[in-house]
Write an enzyme that holds these catalytic residues in place. Structure first.
Site, short mmCIF file in Angstrom:
data_model
loop_
_atom_site.label_atom_id
_atom_site.label_comp_id
_atom_site.label_asym_id
_atom_site.label_seq_id
_atom_site.Cartn_x
_atom_site.Cartn_y
_atom_site.Cartn_z
N LYS A 95 37.20 48.33 46.01
CA LYS A 95 38.61 48.35 45.58
C LYS A 95 38.99 49.81 45.37
CE LYS A 95 41.62 45.61 42.61
NZ LYS A 95 42.60 45.30 43.64
N ARG A 131 32.99 45.01 38.73
CA ARG A 131 33.45 45.34 40.09
C ARG A 131 33.89 46.80 40.19
NH1 ARG A 131 38.18 41.78 42.67
NH2 ARG A 131 39.38 42.95 41.15
N GLU A 150 41.87 38.23 54.55
CA GLU A 150 42.56 38.00 53.27
C GLU A 150 44.00 38.43 53.43
OE1 GLU A 150 41.01 40.52 50.14
OE2 GLU A 150 40.88 42.25 51.47
N1 PMP Z 1 42.27 41.26 47.98
C1 PMP Z 1 42.79 42.47 47.77
C2 PMP Z 1 42.91 43.42 48.93
C3 PMP Z 1 43.21 42.85 46.50
O1 PMP Z 1 43.72 44.06 46.28
C4 PMP Z 1 43.10 41.92 45.43
C5 PMP Z 1 43.50 42.31 44.03
N2 PMP Z 1 44.89 42.34 43.85
C6 PMP Z 1 42.58 40.65 45.70
C7 PMP Z 1 42.16 40.36 46.99
C8 PMP Z 1 42.44 39.62 44.63
O2 PMP Z 1 41.41 40.00 43.74
P1 PMP Z 1 41.41 39.59 42.20
O3 PMP Z 1 41.49 38.12 42.15
O4 PMP Z 1 40.13 40.13 41.70
O5 PMP Z 1 42.60 40.24 41.57
#
Ligand code: PMP
Length: 291
Positions: free
Chosen positions: A149, A50, A182
């Protein structure tokens, strides 16, 4: 603490970046948050994948190969003698001139910090969390795609401030069409009549690694998984709700905008998934020691 900075380990005190780094000046860069459990780095390959996808989307050339980045991450944990930790991996555009032209940045910078993190108070995991929807809309995917990200988290920080102002720890962000995207640093799930629902990525959700893992675990438990647009109405009438992230892990949600979710307690399927998730983190991942 030993911090990886552009190929060398340095102390916390010496781990400094230039005020001309475009990561600082413009939030121009990408990052990852990874956890290690019980001497193994959980989903390391998926996180590094990612990172490279995020970098590609912003035309940032990571100065290490995928394999070198995996190794540098494991080496940083090993240098700090951790078995359980949280790793923050950052690639900035690097030092450039004032003015945002990324072409002035010749050398992207790689930083890896291994430490500890506690996103939410521990007691909330047993009790469940209250969350609210907030006015700040999730970035449009045609503007800054939420799948990237990036170091530019102001969209999320504004939502977090609004949640804090409302007296809760986390915000649900809607997209410009009013569908659930989210939370500020977590993906969101609901359970309705035994089916696990989560917003699709085009609704403005990150391709969360924990999200993917939970979907996998649900399928293994024989639970149907659906990626569909969700409205606030769907959230209010869910039987169960939880949020997922590497840092937060899996947090049950018991109230949204003042509406009690289900019985007002972490639900049975949520608890089953939480148990399966913790069981998986204990035994799987890239070994840090004794390869
Ligand atoms: N959404 C956002 C905006 C994030 O920054 C994150 C990571 N903290 C997530 C969702 C969750 O992703 P992951 O399970 O890969 O940590």
């Amino acid at each position: 603490m030993k911090i990886y900075l552009d190929g060398k380990f340095c102390s916390e005190r010496d781990a400094k970046v230039s005020v001309f780094d475009h990561g600082l000046l413009y939030g121009d860069g990408v990052f990852e948050g990874i956890r290690a459990y019980n001497g193994r780095v959980f989903k390391l390959k998926e996180h590094i994948d990612r990172l490279f996808y995020s970098a590609k989307a912003i035309l940032l050339d990571i100065p290490l190969t995928h394999a070198q980045m995996m190794k540098a991450t494991v080496d940083t944990i090993r240098a700090n003698k951790f078995r359980d930790c949280y790793v923050r991996l950052i690639v900035t555009r690097g030092v450039g001139t004032l003015g945002l032209n990324p072409r002035s940045c010749k050398n992207p910078s790689v930083i890896i910090i291994a430490g500890k993190i506690q996103i939410y108070p521990a007691e909330l995991y047993a009790r469940g969390m209250d969350i609210v929807t907030v006015p700040t809309v999730r970035n449009l995917h045609s503007a800054v795609n939420p799948a990237i990200k990036s170091l530019n988290y102001l969209n999320n920080i504004l939502a977090k401030i609004e949640a804090n102002n409302a007296g809760v720890e986390e915000a649900v962000m809607l997209n410009a069409e009013g569908f659930v995207s989210e939370c500020t640093a977590d993906n969101l799930f609901i359970i309705k009549q035994g089916v696990l629902h989560t917003p699709p990525n085009y609704a403005g959700a990150l391709y969360g690694i924990t999200r993917g893992t939970v979907m996998e675990l649900a399928e293994q438990l024989g639970v149907k998984v659906s990626e569909t647009n969700l409205t606030r109405y769907d959230l209010f009438n869910a039987d169960e709700c939880f949020i997922t992230g590497t840092g937060a892990e899996i947090m049950p949600v018991i109230k949204i905008d003042g509406r009690i979710i289900g019985t007002g307690k972490p639900g049975p399927l949520s608890l089953k998934l939480i148990e399966a998730y913790h069981a998986m983190t204990k035994v799987s991942g890239e070994p840090i020691y004794n390869k």
